[in-house]
Design a protein around this motif. Structure first.
Motif, mmCIF file in Angstrom:
data_model
loop_
_atom_site.group_PDB
_atom_site.id
_atom_site.type_symbol
_atom_site.label_atom_id
_atom_site.label_comp_id
_atom_site.label_asym_id
_atom_site.label_seq_id
_atom_site.Cartn_x
_atom_site.Cartn_y
_atom_site.Cartn_z
ATOM 1 N N ASN A 44 71.893 12.357 50.409
ATOM 2 C CA ASN A 44 70.813 13.300 50.705
ATOM 3 C C ASN A 44 70.765 14.470 49.725
ATOM 4 O OD1 ASN A 44 68.849 14.806 52.625
ATOM 5 N ND2 ASN A 44 70.588 16.203 52.420
ATOM 6 N N ALA A 45 71.865 14.772 49.044
ATOM 7 C CA ALA A 45 71.914 15.939 48.160
ATOM 8 C C ALA A 45 70.793 15.893 47.133
ATOM 9 C CB ALA A 45 73.268 16.010 47.456
ATOM 10 N N GLY A 46 70.064 16.988 47.026
ATOM 11 C CA GLY A 46 68.958 17.020 46.079
ATOM 12 C C GLY A 46 68.490 18.439 45.804
ATOM 13 N N VAL A 78 81.419 13.432 58.029
ATOM 14 C CA VAL A 78 81.915 14.314 56.975
ATOM 15 C C VAL A 78 80.710 14.816 56.193
ATOM 16 C CG1 VAL A 78 83.392 14.548 54.951
ATOM 17 C CG2 VAL A 78 84.041 12.960 56.798
ATOM 18 N N ILE A 79 80.583 16.124 56.100
ATOM 19 C CA ILE A 79 79.493 16.745 55.357
ATOM 20 C C ILE A 79 79.999 17.146 53.979
ATOM 21 C CG2 ILE A 79 78.192 18.905 55.160
ATOM 22 C CD1 ILE A 79 77.608 18.790 58.085
ATOM 23 N N ASN A 80 79.238 16.784 52.971
ATOM 24 C CA ASN A 80 79.494 17.314 51.629
ATOM 25 C C ASN A 80 78.497 18.434 51.357
ATOM 26 O OD1 ASN A 80 77.817 16.652 48.768
ATOM 27 N ND2 ASN A 80 79.886 17.456 48.552
ATOM 28 N N GLY A 115 74.935 16.811 50.789
ATOM 29 C CA GLY A 115 73.923 17.840 51.044
ATOM 30 C C GLY A 115 73.655 17.994 52.525
ATOM 31 N N GLY A 116 74.726 17.915 53.308
ATOM 32 C CA GLY A 116 74.579 17.824 54.761
ATOM 33 C C GLY A 116 74.647 19.130 55.523
ATOM 34 N N ALA A 117 74.648 20.259 54.826
ATOM 35 C CA ALA A 117 74.820 21.535 55.516
ATOM 36 C C ALA A 117 73.509 22.160 55.984
ATOM 37 C CB ALA A 117 75.554 22.526 54.613
ATOM 38 N N PHE A 153 82.161 19.068 62.280
ATOM 39 C CA PHE A 153 82.108 18.261 61.073
ATOM 40 C C PHE A 153 83.279 18.594 60.150
ATOM 41 C CE2 PHE A 153 77.466 19.266 61.902
ATOM 42 C CZ PHE A 153 77.176 18.046 62.492
ATOM 43 N N ASP A 154 83.795 17.571 59.484
ATOM 44 C CA ASP A 154 84.639 17.822 58.326
ATOM 45 C C ASP A 154 83.716 18.248 57.190
ATOM 46 O OD1 ASP A 154 87.088 17.364 59.345
ATOM 47 O OD2 ASP A 154 87.527 15.568 58.178
ATOM 48 N N ILE A 155 84.149 19.205 56.382
ATOM 49 C CA ILE A 155 83.318 19.677 55.273
ATOM 50 C C ILE A 155 84.100 19.538 53.974
ATOM 51 C CG2 ILE A 155 82.068 21.630 54.291
ATOM 52 C CD1 ILE A 155 81.802 22.705 57.180
#
Length: 242
Positions: A87-89, A32-34, A11-13, A54-56
């Motif tokens: 962090n994704a939520g 690396v961002i998911n 959830g890094g975007a 960032f890598d995505i």
């Protein structure tokens, strides 16, 4: 193989996740961002203009196969993973008596099951090399409950329990697992509140303001750096829950 330490932020975007990603990039991590959806060209250009690259990786952390694939892709490219920030939520707020089973389960699946999925696969890698750090995003709502957030509060309370159990298991092989419980943070979620409601909430906070995402990122960086902290839940709420 990576020359830098490798950090995955789910959830890094945007919001807190993006602030953590930027902070770790500044600390010389390969970040690396998911994200669940592809960031816009405008977003990625702004990151580049600000000096961030960032890598995505796209994927739904609530899906076990996606979670495994995310970690596998990082290992294939960089050979290791040193840090995981869960962090994704999502939120789907509604009074408990009006909340659908679907909305309850959706929040539990992303916030809690997603954290479990990612932790499971990253922890396997970290335990093999006897080193690594995991930071989970909980919430003050998971510590004290919140009206209209039975699903969110339950999911974040679960993250607290998961953090403590994973910390005990991780410590057997040198892996640390901690959580952050933010209060009100200036993100898109808070911006949906009316100005009148925001001011009313600020009056309940001893420091009389909301947190900046960067202040949560500071805490994440501290937990990643300190080698003798594990199994802790750090509340960052301006005194809201004193």
């Amino acid at each position: 193989m990576a020359e830098k330490q490798v950090a995955l932020v789910t959830g890094g975007a945007k919001g807190i996740g993006l602030a953590i990603a930027k902070r770790l990039a500044n600390e010389n991590f390969q970040v690396v961002i998911n994200a669940h959806h592809e960031p816009s060209a405008e977003q990625t250009k702004k990151w580049q203009d600000d000096g961030f690259s960032f890598d995505i990786l796209l994927g739904d952390v609530a899906n076990d196969e996606d979670a495994k694939s995310l970690v596998d892709q990082i290992i294939e490219k960089y050979g290791t993973i040193d840090v995981l920030v869960n962090n994704a939520g999502i939120t789907k707020d509604k009074l408990l008596t009006r909340m659908s089973n679907a909305d309850f389960k959706a929040v539990i699946n992303t916030n809690l099951v997603g954290t479990f999925n990612m932790t499971k696969y990253a922890l396997k890698i970290m335990q093999k090399k006897r080193q690594g750090a995991i930071v989970n995003l909980a919430s003050v709502s998971g510590l004290h409950g919140n009206i209209g957030q039975a699903n969110y509060s339950a999911s974040k309370a679960g993250v607290v329990g998961l953090t403590k159990a994973a910390a005990r298991e991780g410590a057997l092989r040198g892996v640390r697992v901690n959580a952050i419980a933010p209060g009100m943070v200036n993100t898109a979620m808070v911006e949906k509140m009316s100005p009148k409601r925001q001011e009313a909430v600020k009056k309940t906070i001893p420091l009389k303001r909301f947190a900046k995402p960067e202040e949560i990122a500071d805490t994440a960086a501290f937990l990643i750096e300190n080698q003798y902290i594990t199994g802790q839940v750090i509340t960052v709420d301006g005194g809201l829950t004193i």
